[in-house]
Design a protein around this motif. Structure first.
Motif, PDB file in Angstrom:
ATOM      1  N   ASP A  71      48.255  71.312 105.606  1.00  0.00           N
ATOM      2  CA  ASP A  71      47.308  71.301 104.483  1.00  0.00           C
ATOM      3  C   ASP A  71      46.074  70.459 104.808  1.00  0.00           C
ATOM      4  OD1 ASP A  71      46.427  71.886 101.857  1.00  0.00           O
ATOM      5  OD2 ASP A  71      47.112  69.897 101.212  1.00  0.00           O
ATOM      6  N   PHE A  75      42.451  71.807 104.771  1.00  0.00           N
ATOM      7  CA  PHE A  75      41.484  71.150 103.895  1.00  0.00           C
ATOM      8  C   PHE A  75      40.221  70.770 104.679  1.00  0.00           C
ATOM      9  CE2 PHE A  75      39.727  67.197 102.114  1.00  0.00           C
ATOM     10  CZ  PHE A  75      39.408  67.628 100.844  1.00  0.00           C
ATOM     11  N   HIS A 141      43.658  82.611  94.466  1.00  0.00           N
ATOM     12  CA  HIS A 141      42.567  81.712  94.869  1.00  0.00           C
ATOM     13  C   HIS A 141      41.237  82.165  94.247  1.00  0.00           C
ATOM     14  CE1 HIS A 141      44.721  79.167  97.639  1.00  0.00           C
ATOM     15  NE2 HIS A 141      45.160  80.199  98.357  1.00  0.00           N
ATOM     16  N   PHE A 148      45.446  75.391  96.468  1.00  0.00           N
ATOM     17  CA  PHE A 148      46.448  75.366  97.538  1.00  0.00           C
ATOM     18  C   PHE A 148      47.644  76.220  97.121  1.00  0.00           C
ATOM     19  CE2 PHE A 148      50.493  73.486  98.822  1.00  0.00           C
ATOM     20  CZ  PHE A 148      50.374  73.472 100.204  1.00  0.00           C
ATOM     21  N   ARG A 170      44.384  77.956 101.651  1.00  0.00           N
ATOM     22  CA  ARG A 170      43.448  77.015 101.027  1.00  0.00           C
ATOM     23  C   ARG A 170      42.194  77.742 100.564  1.00  0.00           C
ATOM     24  NH1 ARG A 170      42.778  71.925  98.809  1.00  0.00           N
ATOM     25  NH2 ARG A 170      44.479  70.598  99.548  1.00  0.00           N
TER      26      ARG A 170
END
Length: 374
Positions: A71, A75, A141, A148, A170
């Motif tokens: 993640d 990110f 999303h 996430f 993401r």
């Protein structure tokens, strides 16, 4: 008169008391052995509980770090890409994605999709074409603004082998919230299990990764816990109530045949499940059962052997007593019925006994002669 080989009343009493005493001692020894055996059984289960809980914590910590690492990478990439249109990113981004894979062995591939769901860059495939505009992760999303997502198991992209993967995705958006696209990482579900087996190569337990609803995301033994199935559907886990288990910390579920431990991942709605077969746990204990059984058999055999020996000795003693009584009776008959005079004296000459013939010779009663000196 009793038979020569019969037990007298006193011998029978001695035999009964000896049998009771030996029986109590034998029962005490057997009780101690059985108690120790049961204690060992509980020790086996207690050790298995502690060990399994430790393994579950270890694996959940490892899984948490794995997802967090992926993640963080997503990110960082999303932040770098947020200020430009994903579709206009230069091809030099592909080596950058590929570079991330070198340091993250758990990731199968990294992919970048533009705002329309078209594949822009794939870390492993140069000419791949794909549109995910209608897939659930992309629409969540795009339409819901979810930052996430973790989902799985899902079929691997561009893979005809029917193998599954876990997906971490993401959102890419500008500071103003304008949707730019999605970054997707495919994770090998067996990575967690490989880590577990590295720690416990000879373990006989079953391991699985569950989502918040109890659905199996990945497992080591597909024939027992098939990925994608609900944990409550598994015959292997019959009798275990997972539905009422909340997502928190370490939890243990136990039945007559199974021991299961659930460990919650920190910051993720996922759980690690480890299941042990109690029959396998007791394999070593069964050896102690057989050994104790042999000892108990030996103790019982010794008990009956001791009773037989005591009975034999008492029987011999009774036979000797009977023979002695018979000899005394025979001697007394000879003494009383002899035609010749017989007397018995002490070393000092004091008469102890006379027969009727001797008393008749002296013209006196036998009892009048007892105690006189000669």
């Amino acid at each position: 008169m009793k038979k020569a080989f019969g037990l007298s009343r006193s011998a029978r009493l001695i035999f009964i008391l000896a049998a009771l005493g030996a029986g109590i001692m034998t029962a005490a020894v057997i009780g101690l052995l059985v108690n120790e055996l049961l204690h060992k059984k509980e020790e086996v289960f207690a050790k298995a509980r502690r060990s399994t809980e430790f393994k579950a914590r270890l694996m959940s910590d490892h899984a948490t770090r794995t997802f967090e690492t992926v993640d963080i990478v997503l990110f960082g990439l999303a932040k770098d890409m947020a200020h430009g249109n994903a579709a206009s990113l230069p091809l030099h981004m592909r080596p950058r994605l590929h570079e991330r894979l070198l340091f993250l062995p758990q990731i199968l591939t990294l992919a970048l999709y533009d705002a329309s769901g078209n594949l822009v860059i794939d870390s492993k495939r140069l000419d791949a074409k794909e549109n995910v505009a209608r897939q659930a992760f992309f629409t969540r999303h795009r339409d819901e603004g979810v930052l996430f997502l973790l989902e799985g198991p899902t079929p691997r992209r561009f893979d005809l082998s029917s193998r599954d993967s876990l997906r971490l995705s993401r959102l890419i958006a500008t500071d103003g919230g304008q949707f730019q696209g999605v970054l997707l990482a495919e994770i090998d579900p067996n990575y967690f299990l490989t880590f577990y087996r590295d720690e416990d190569p000879f373990g006989e337990d079953s391991v699985a990764l569950l989502d918040s609803s109890g659905r199996i995301m990945s497992s080591e033994q597909h024939e027992l816990m098939a990925p994608g199935a609900g944990i409550g559907e598994m015959n292997y886990l019959n009798g275990m109530d997972f539905a009422s288990r909340s997502l928190s910390g370490i939890q243990r579920i136990e039945t007559e045949t199974r021991l299961a431990v659930l460990s919650q991942l920190a910051n993720f709605p996922l759980r690690i499940l480890i299941v042990l077969d109690k029959e396998r746990l007791l394999a070593s204990w069964q050896k102690s059962v057989r050994k104790t059984g042999l000892i108990v058999f030996g103790v019982v055999l010794a008990y009956f052997g001791a009773l037989g020996l005591i009975g034999f000795l008492l029987n011999r003693h009774s036979a000797a007593e009977a023979a002695l009584r018979l000899s005394d009776l025979q001697l007394r008959a000879i003494h009383d019925n002899a035609d010749i005079g017989i007397l018995r004296t002490t070393p000092e000459g004091q008469i102890q006994a006379v027969n009727p013939a001797f008393a008749k010779m002296l013209g006196a009663a036998p009892q009048d002669l007892i105690g006189l000196s000669v």
